[in-house]
Scaffold this motif. Structure first.
Motif, PDB file in Angstrom:
ATOM      1  N   LEU A  45      44.573  34.492  30.723  1.00  0.00           N
ATOM      2  CA  LEU A  45      45.273  34.903  31.938  1.00  0.00           C
ATOM      3  C   LEU A  45      44.259  35.550  32.872  1.00  0.00           C
ATOM      4  CD1 LEU A  45      47.765  35.441  33.692  1.00  0.00           C
ATOM      5  CD2 LEU A  45      48.169  37.528  32.359  1.00  0.00           C
ATOM      6  N   LEU A  46      44.090  34.976  34.045  1.00  0.00           N
ATOM      7  CA  LEU A  46      43.201  35.518  35.066  1.00  0.00           C
ATOM      8  C   LEU A  46      44.055  36.119  36.174  1.00  0.00           C
ATOM      9  CD1 LEU A  46      40.617  32.585  35.315  1.00  0.00           C
ATOM     10  CD2 LEU A  46      40.546  34.599  33.822  1.00  0.00           C
ATOM     11  N   ILE A  47      43.857  37.410  36.438  1.00  0.00           N
ATOM     12  CA  ILE A  47      44.639  38.111  37.457  1.00  0.00           C
ATOM     13  C   ILE A  47      43.709  38.502  38.591  1.00  0.00           C
ATOM     14  CG2 ILE A  47      46.167  40.050  37.942  1.00  0.00           C
ATOM     15  CD1 ILE A  47      46.766  40.217  34.946  1.00  0.00           C
ATOM     16  N   SER A  48      44.024  38.046  39.800  1.00  0.00           N
ATOM     17  CA  SER A  48      43.169  38.308  40.966  1.00  0.00           C
ATOM     18  C   SER A  48      41.704  38.106  40.615  1.00  0.00           C
ATOM     19  CB  SER A  48      43.414  39.721  41.507  1.00  0.00           C
ATOM     20  OG  SER A  48      44.674  39.809  42.124  1.00  0.00           O
ATOM     21  N   PRO A  49      41.342  36.904  40.149  1.00  0.00           N
ATOM     22  CA  PRO A  49      39.979  36.677  39.674  1.00  0.00           C
ATOM     23  C   PRO A  49      38.942  36.724  40.792  1.00  0.00           C
ATOM     24  CG  PRO A  49      41.191  34.611  39.789  1.00  0.00           C
ATOM     25  CD  PRO A  49      42.194  35.709  40.016  1.00  0.00           C
ATOM     26  N   ALA A  50      37.821  37.382  40.497  1.00  0.00           N
ATOM     27  CA  ALA A  50      36.654  37.335  41.383  1.00  0.00           C
ATOM     28  C   ALA A  50      35.878  36.076  41.061  1.00  0.00           C
ATOM     29  CB  ALA A  50      35.784  38.570  41.168  1.00  0.00           C
ATOM     30  N   SER A  51      35.530  35.294  42.070  1.00  0.00           N
ATOM     31  CA  SER A  51      34.827  34.035  41.846  1.00  0.00           C
ATOM     32  C   SER A  51      33.324  34.209  41.722  1.00  0.00           C
ATOM     33  CB  SER A  51      35.134  33.044  42.979  1.00  0.00           C
ATOM     34  OG  SER A  51      36.496  32.682  42.958  1.00  0.00           O
ATOM     35  N   GLY A  52      32.785  35.361  42.165  1.00  0.00           N
ATOM     36  CA  GLY A  52      31.348  35.567  42.138  1.00  0.00           C
ATOM     37  C   GLY A  52      30.664  34.870  43.308  1.00  0.00           C
ATOM     38  N   TYR A  53      29.380  35.151  43.440  1.00  0.00           N
ATOM     39  CA  TYR A  53      28.610  34.615  44.567  1.00  0.00           C
ATOM     40  C   TYR A  53      27.405  33.807  44.102  1.00  0.00           C
ATOM     41  CZ  TYR A  53      31.461  37.741  47.358  1.00  0.00           C
ATOM     42  OH  TYR A  53      32.540  38.366  47.957  1.00  0.00           O
ATOM     43  N   ARG A 109      25.837  36.067  49.068  1.00  0.00           N
ATOM     44  CA  ARG A 109      25.364  36.819  47.906  1.00  0.00           C
ATOM     45  C   ARG A 109      24.472  37.985  48.333  1.00  0.00           C
ATOM     46  NH1 ARG A 109      24.118  32.776  45.224  1.00  0.00           N
ATOM     47  NH2 ARG A 109      21.938  32.469  45.736  1.00  0.00           N
ATOM     48  N   ALA A 110      23.535  37.715  49.221  1.00  0.00           N
ATOM     49  CA  ALA A 110      22.628  38.768  49.686  1.00  0.00           C
ATOM     50  C   ALA A 110      23.379  39.852  50.451  1.00  0.00           C
ATOM     51  CB  ALA A 110      21.542  38.150  50.563  1.00  0.00           C
ATOM     52  N   ARG A 111      24.367  39.445  51.248  1.00  0.00           N
ATOM     53  CA  ARG A 111      25.138  40.419  52.025  1.00  0.00           C
ATOM     54  C   ARG A 111      25.943  41.336  51.116  1.00  0.00           C
ATOM     55  NH1 ARG A 111      30.253  40.244  53.078  1.00  0.00           N
ATOM     56  NH2 ARG A 111      30.403  37.988  52.688  1.00  0.00           N
ATOM     57  N   VAL A 126      27.532  44.889  39.682  1.00  0.00           N
ATOM     58  CA  VAL A 126      27.223  44.299  40.985  1.00  0.00           C
ATOM     59  C   VAL A 126      26.344  43.058  40.799  1.00  0.00           C
ATOM     60  CG1 VAL A 126      25.978  44.650  43.158  1.00  0.00           C
ATOM     61  CG2 VAL A 126      27.529  46.419  42.304  1.00  0.00           C
ATOM     62  N   GLU A 127      25.377  43.142  39.889  1.00  0.00           N
ATOM     63  CA  GLU A 127      24.519  41.985  39.626  1.00  0.00           C
ATOM     64  C   GLU A 127      25.337  40.822  39.072  1.00  0.00           C
ATOM     65  OE1 GLU A 127      21.494  41.845  40.649  1.00  0.00           O
ATOM     66  OE2 GLU A 127      21.277  43.968  41.155  1.00  0.00           O
TER      67      GLU A 127
END
Length: 290
Positions: free
Chosen positions: A144-152, A161-163, A217-218
């Motif tokens: 179950l993925l809830i409000s998933p962050a997709s990453g950069y 990504r840099a921003r 963050v990384e």
């Protein structure tokens, strides 16, 4: 969140902390390699393992856990570098590094089957653990993925990504952990959230550790969630209808990659399981039922 709201913000009541300690206490679990993972758990029955996001911690799952206490064993970890959990060795860890630490935790707890839940940044860790070919995939019955962050980390996202990397670390340098909790926590909830939910979100964010947050963050900047999807087991993807962090539009792309419809949680923001734990508990009951 306005400056007035920050000034007027009330601390988490002592009664809430007492409830946390009595009903969902933290303990440290030794894992392979000499590390420890801090976890909170309650209940008995089939295992649900919950992974929090970048600005949170294990305590954020309190109310969801209590709602399921008679039906399941809900285990929430503090990610590496959070709470009392040992940070990862790499300064810029990848999703599979977090999945490997999760593997060690499941071994230590003798969990052979579980529903795995990833919220926000935790979705990157969960998806890596649940991907086809992962040594953990056979031990995950549902994802179950809830409000998933997709990453950069996807090709073509170098500028974003840099921003994001610069903005996150600049905010940490300017505000510190306490300042981030005071000024940024409100963005994780909708206007419908209770004051207690707001207090919990601030309390959790104020307890971040700088080293663990920097590693997270990384991960956020280097990972690519979609590359690990679809998973090796049935999945569901949910999102607060009022989420302004990982928006319904962004979460819909994750759901498409999993081959499932996006499930919206009405009147909920990003931290939906803090704001509306009953709605998230209902999703978990359905996952347990298969």
């Amino acid at each position: 969140m306005s400056d007035t709201a920050v000034i007027d913000a009330q601390p988490l009541p002592a009664a809430e902390l007492a409830r946390l300690d009595a009903r969902f206490p933290a303990r440290s679990v030794p894992v392979q390699g000499g590390a420890v993972v801090s976890v909170r758990e309650c209940g008995a029955g089939p295992a649900i393992v919950c992974l929090h996001g970048i600005g949170s911690g294990s305590a954020s799952w309190l109310d969801t856990a209590l709602l399921l206490e008679g039906e399941a064993r809900l285990i929430a970890w503090d990610a590496p570098g959070y709470g009392a959990s040992t940070p990862l060795a790499a300064q810029a860890p990848a999703a599979h590094d977090y999945a490997q630490r999760l593997h060690g935790l499941l071994d230590a707890l003798d969990i052979t089957s579980c529903v795995l839940v990833g919220h926000s940044l935790g979705a990157l860790m969960a998806a890596s653990a649940a991907r086809r070919g992962s040594p953990l995939a056979a031990r995950i019955s549902r994802l179950l993925l809830i409000s998933p962050a997709s990453g950069y980390g996807a090709p073509g996202r170098a500028q974003a990504r840099a921003r994001v990397h610069a903005e996150r670390l600049a905010a940490l340098a300017e505000l510190g952990i306490a300042g981030m909790a005071a000024k940024r926590a409100g963005r994780l909830l909708s206007e419908h959230a209770s004051e207690t939910a707001r207090q919990w979100v601030r309390w959790n964010m104020a307890r971040l550790h700088e080293a663990g947050y920097r590693q997270a963050v990384e991960l956020l900047c280097g990972a690519d969630l979609l590359a690990d999807l679809p998973p090796a087991m049935p999945a569901r993807v949910a999102c607060g209808a009022l989420d302004v962090v990982t928006t319904p539009e962004a979460c819909a792309e994750v759901a498409r990659q999993c081959g499932v419809p996006l499930e919206l949680l009405p009147e909920a923001g990003h931290a939906s399981y803090v704001e509306q734990p009953a709605a998230v508990a209902a999703l978990l009951r359905e996952a347990l039922a298969g």
